[in-house]
Motif scaffolding. Sequence first.
Motif, mmCIF file in Angstrom:
data_model
loop_
_atom_site.group_PDB
_atom_site.id
_atom_site.type_symbol
_atom_site.label_atom_id
_atom_site.label_comp_id
_atom_site.label_asym_id
_atom_site.label_seq_id
_atom_site.Cartn_x
_atom_site.Cartn_y
_atom_site.Cartn_z
ATOM 1 N N VAL A 20 0.844 -1.196 0.000
ATOM 2 C CA VAL A 20 0.000 0.000 0.000
ATOM 3 C C VAL A 20 0.881 1.249 0.000
ATOM 4 C CG1 VAL A 20 -1.644 1.361 1.348
ATOM 5 C CG2 VAL A 20 -1.976 -1.110 1.105
ATOM 6 N N GLU A 21 1.882 1.266 0.864
ATOM 7 C CA GLU A 21 2.745 2.441 0.993
ATOM 8 C C GLU A 21 3.558 2.678 -0.275
ATOM 9 O OE1 GLU A 21 5.793 4.382 4.298
ATOM 10 O OE2 GLU A 21 4.904 2.396 4.634
ATOM 11 N N LEU A 22 4.078 1.620 -0.862
ATOM 12 C CA LEU A 22 4.870 1.775 -2.080
ATOM 13 C C LEU A 22 4.032 2.298 -3.236
ATOM 14 C CD1 LEU A 22 7.060 -1.445 -1.914
ATOM 15 C CD2 LEU A 22 7.896 0.914 -1.857
ATOM 16 N N GLY A 23 2.748 1.989 -3.251
ATOM 17 C CA GLY A 23 1.888 2.486 -4.318
ATOM 18 C C GLY A 23 1.832 4.000 -4.380
ATOM 19 N N ASP A 24 2.094 4.656 -3.261
ATOM 20 C CA ASP A 24 2.053 6.118 -3.236
ATOM 21 C C ASP A 24 3.218 6.744 -3.987
ATOM 22 O OD1 ASP A 24 -0.346 6.432 -1.938
ATOM 23 O OD2 ASP A 24 0.540 6.493 0.057
ATOM 24 N N LEU A 25 4.210 5.952 -4.408
ATOM 25 C CA LEU A 25 5.291 6.506 -5.229
ATOM 26 C C LEU A 25 4.765 7.013 -6.560
ATOM 27 C CD1 LEU A 25 8.185 3.952 -4.591
ATOM 28 C CD2 LEU A 25 7.730 6.130 -3.439
ATOM 29 N N LYS A 26 3.573 6.588 -6.948
ATOM 30 C CA LYS A 26 2.942 7.136 -8.155
ATOM 31 C C LYS A 26 2.493 8.577 -7.954
ATOM 32 C CE LYS A 26 0.620 2.720 -9.093
ATOM 33 N NZ LYS A 26 -0.716 2.112 -9.201
ATOM 34 N N ARG A 27 2.398 9.007 -6.701
ATOM 35 C CA ARG A 27 1.780 10.299 -6.401
ATOM 36 C C ARG A 27 2.741 11.305 -5.760
ATOM 37 N NH1 ARG A 27 -2.030 6.256 -6.395
ATOM 38 N NH2 ARG A 27 -1.239 5.248 -4.525
ATOM 39 N N VAL A 28 3.992 10.913 -5.545
ATOM 40 C CA VAL A 28 4.966 11.806 -4.907
ATOM 41 C C VAL A 28 5.782 12.516 -5.983
ATOM 42 C CG1 VAL A 28 6.929 11.988 -3.340
ATOM 43 C CG2 VAL A 28 5.109 10.327 -2.878
ATOM 44 N N ARG A 29 5.756 13.846 -5.935
ATOM 45 C CA ARG A 29 6.493 14.682 -6.885
ATOM 46 C C ARG A 29 7.303 15.725 -6.126
ATOM 47 N NH1 ARG A 29 1.997 12.850 -9.239
ATOM 48 N NH2 ARG A 29 2.047 12.387 -11.470
ATOM 49 N N SER A 30 8.304 16.290 -6.797
ATOM 50 C CA SER A 30 9.145 17.306 -6.173
ATOM 51 C C SER A 30 9.490 18.386 -7.183
ATOM 52 C CB SER A 30 10.442 16.689 -5.634
ATOM 53 O OG SER A 30 10.180 15.744 -4.624
ATOM 54 N N ALA A 66 13.142 2.274 -4.557
ATOM 55 C CA ALA A 66 11.712 2.447 -4.286
ATOM 56 C C ALA A 66 11.412 2.265 -2.803
ATOM 57 C CB ALA A 66 10.902 1.456 -5.121
ATOM 58 N N LEU A 67 12.011 1.257 -2.177
ATOM 59 C CA LEU A 67 11.783 1.023 -0.753
ATOM 60 C C LEU A 67 12.284 2.206 0.081
ATOM 61 C CD1 LEU A 67 12.735 -2.728 -0.569
ATOM 62 C CD2 LEU A 67 10.520 -1.786 0.073
ATOM 63 N N ALA A 68 13.463 2.718 -0.241
ATOM 64 C CA ALA A 68 13.984 3.872 0.493
ATOM 65 C C ALA A 68 13.074 5.081 0.309
ATOM 66 C CB ALA A 68 15.402 4.195 0.021
ATOM 67 N N ALA A 69 12.535 5.250 -0.889
ATOM 68 C CA ALA A 69 11.686 6.404 -1.183
ATOM 69 C C ALA A 69 10.322 6.322 -0.517
ATOM 70 C CB ALA A 69 11.509 6.541 -2.696
ATOM 71 N N ALA A 70 9.931 5.131 -0.070
ATOM 72 C CA ALA A 70 8.626 5.007 0.591
ATOM 73 C C ALA A 70 8.504 5.987 1.749
ATOM 74 C CB ALA A 70 8.417 3.574 1.077
ATOM 75 N N ARG A 71 9.600 6.194 2.490
ATOM 76 C CA ARG A 71 9.575 7.145 3.604
ATOM 77 C C ARG A 71 10.379 8.417 3.300
ATOM 78 N NH1 ARG A 71 7.949 4.202 8.343
ATOM 79 N NH2 ARG A 71 6.173 2.996 7.557
ATOM 80 N N LEU A 72 11.446 8.287 2.522
ATOM 81 C CA LEU A 72 12.313 9.440 2.264
ATOM 82 C C LEU A 72 11.854 10.270 1.068
ATOM 83 C CD1 LEU A 72 15.755 7.694 2.814
ATOM 84 C CD2 LEU A 72 14.837 9.573 4.188
ATOM 85 N N CYS A 73 10.952 9.744 0.275
ATOM 86 C CA CYS A 73 10.483 10.429 -0.936
ATOM 87 C C CYS A 73 11.683 10.800 -1.808
ATOM 88 C CB CYS A 73 9.617 11.639 -0.568
ATOM 89 S SG CYS A 73 8.136 11.175 0.372
ATOM 90 N N ASP A 74 11.833 12.069 -2.189
ATOM 91 C CA ASP A 74 12.926 12.447 -3.078
ATOM 92 C C ASP A 74 14.187 12.877 -2.336
ATOM 93 O OD1 ASP A 74 12.436 11.989 -5.820
ATOM 94 O OD2 ASP A 74 10.947 13.589 -5.858
ATOM 95 N N LEU A 75 14.311 12.508 -1.069
ATOM 96 C CA LEU A 75 15.584 12.668 -0.370
ATOM 97 C C LEU A 75 16.468 11.493 -0.771
ATOM 98 C CD1 LEU A 75 14.341 13.758 3.185
ATOM 99 C CD2 LEU A 75 15.013 15.205 1.247
ATOM 100 N N VAL A 165 5.534 0.122 -10.461
ATOM 101 C CA VAL A 165 5.068 -0.386 -9.165
ATOM 102 C C VAL A 165 4.826 -1.892 -9.235
ATOM 103 C CG1 VAL A 165 3.181 -0.291 -7.481
ATOM 104 C CG2 VAL A 165 4.169 1.826 -8.378
ATOM 105 N N VAL A 166 4.270 -2.385 -10.324
ATOM 106 C CA VAL A 166 4.092 -3.831 -10.473
ATOM 107 C C VAL A 166 5.448 -4.533 -10.480
ATOM 108 C CG1 VAL A 166 3.245 -5.668 -11.991
ATOM 109 C CG2 VAL A 166 1.865 -3.623 -11.626
ATOM 110 N N ALA A 167 6.449 -3.934 -11.125
ATOM 111 C CA ALA A 167 7.782 -4.536 -11.162
ATOM 112 C C ALA A 167 8.383 -4.625 -9.761
ATOM 113 C CB ALA A 167 8.692 -3.719 -12.076
ATOM 114 N N VAL A 168 8.251 -3.559 -8.974
ATOM 115 C CA VAL A 168 8.771 -3.564 -7.602
ATOM 116 C C VAL A 168 7.999 -4.565 -6.748
ATOM 117 C CG1 VAL A 168 9.006 -2.172 -5.495
ATOM 118 C CG2 VAL A 168 9.688 -1.225 -7.716
ATOM 119 N N TYR A 169 6.674 -4.539 -6.840
ATOM 120 C CA TYR A 169 5.879 -5.534 -6.119
ATOM 121 C C TYR A 169 6.328 -6.946 -6.498
ATOM 122 C CZ TYR A 169 2.134 -2.177 -4.777
ATOM 123 O OH TYR A 169 1.401 -1.155 -4.241
#
Length: 306
Positions: A20-30, A66-75, A165-169
């Motif tokens: 669920v959390e990784l799916g939000d990488l589709k919606r995080v922009r910087s 992708a896993l690191a970005a789940a919490r760090l986003c674009d850091l 996201v499917v590839a990471v899943y």
Amino acid sequence: MADSSQIEPAAPLALRDLLVELGDLKRVRSAGRDGSIAERLFAQGWSALTGGARPETVALDITAKALAAARLCDLDAAFLAAAGLDETQASDILVAGLDAVSEPLDPALRERLRDALRRPADLPAGPVPAFVGALAQQPRAGVTCPGKPRILLEPPENHAEHCLVVAVYGVLLSPFYRADPTTVFLAAMAHHFHNAAMPDAGFTGEMLLGDHLWPIVGRCSQWALDELESELRETVAAARLVLPDDATAEGRAFHAADSIDRVLQIAQHLRAASLTMDTVLGEMELVHAGPVKAFQDRVLTDMRIP
């Protein structure tokens, strides 16, 4: 009648919250970066593949990021380096981001992903195929069913985001199915090749195409495949052989990842629509602890907010 308690589970429930959390990488922009994190990781993955990187290395690198970005986003590594951190300091932060979400993963896979952040591969930057940009511009169809009007949920995801996201899943689910994660990753990264040229009319449109559907899908998919040099094209085409069914471990891992992402994408819209202030102010601590929290709480109370 079989005892349902004796039936082996078809998917690992322990990974649900992480997916669920990784799916939000589709919606995080910087600012200063085009597209979502998922869209950019999709392009990075294909650039590394066309540059000659080993597919296994690319699968681990992109999944770890992708896993690191789940919490760090674009850091990410690029930002941390620009902000003055050395490689060790940056990798420590990235691994901490991965560790914050990765406890449910298969331990051996988790260690390989941590190592990908500790000792990042020097991935070559090859040309980004035209299908990458086309898939990023191609919206997904929404919810469709033959004989019924489409349900559109805005903003739509695009096909590059979905494939990433499917590839990471798929990589994360592979140990459960005893599947080769690299094959699943490549199959997922390439499973919507046809939509680089073919607008997405969903299940409804596919049914209306009738007998023309699969010939059109085949031709459009081949156009994308033909953008790759011969060795990579053969590798990707071989991975795509798992797409039609669940007869292989890789097919099961892919179809699990694909169906999970399709449904979680809709669940995200429903979750946002049902969000309450109790969750925002209480559980998520929107006004969080700090030297001015007491004053901020009084302001909100006196303004009758919410």
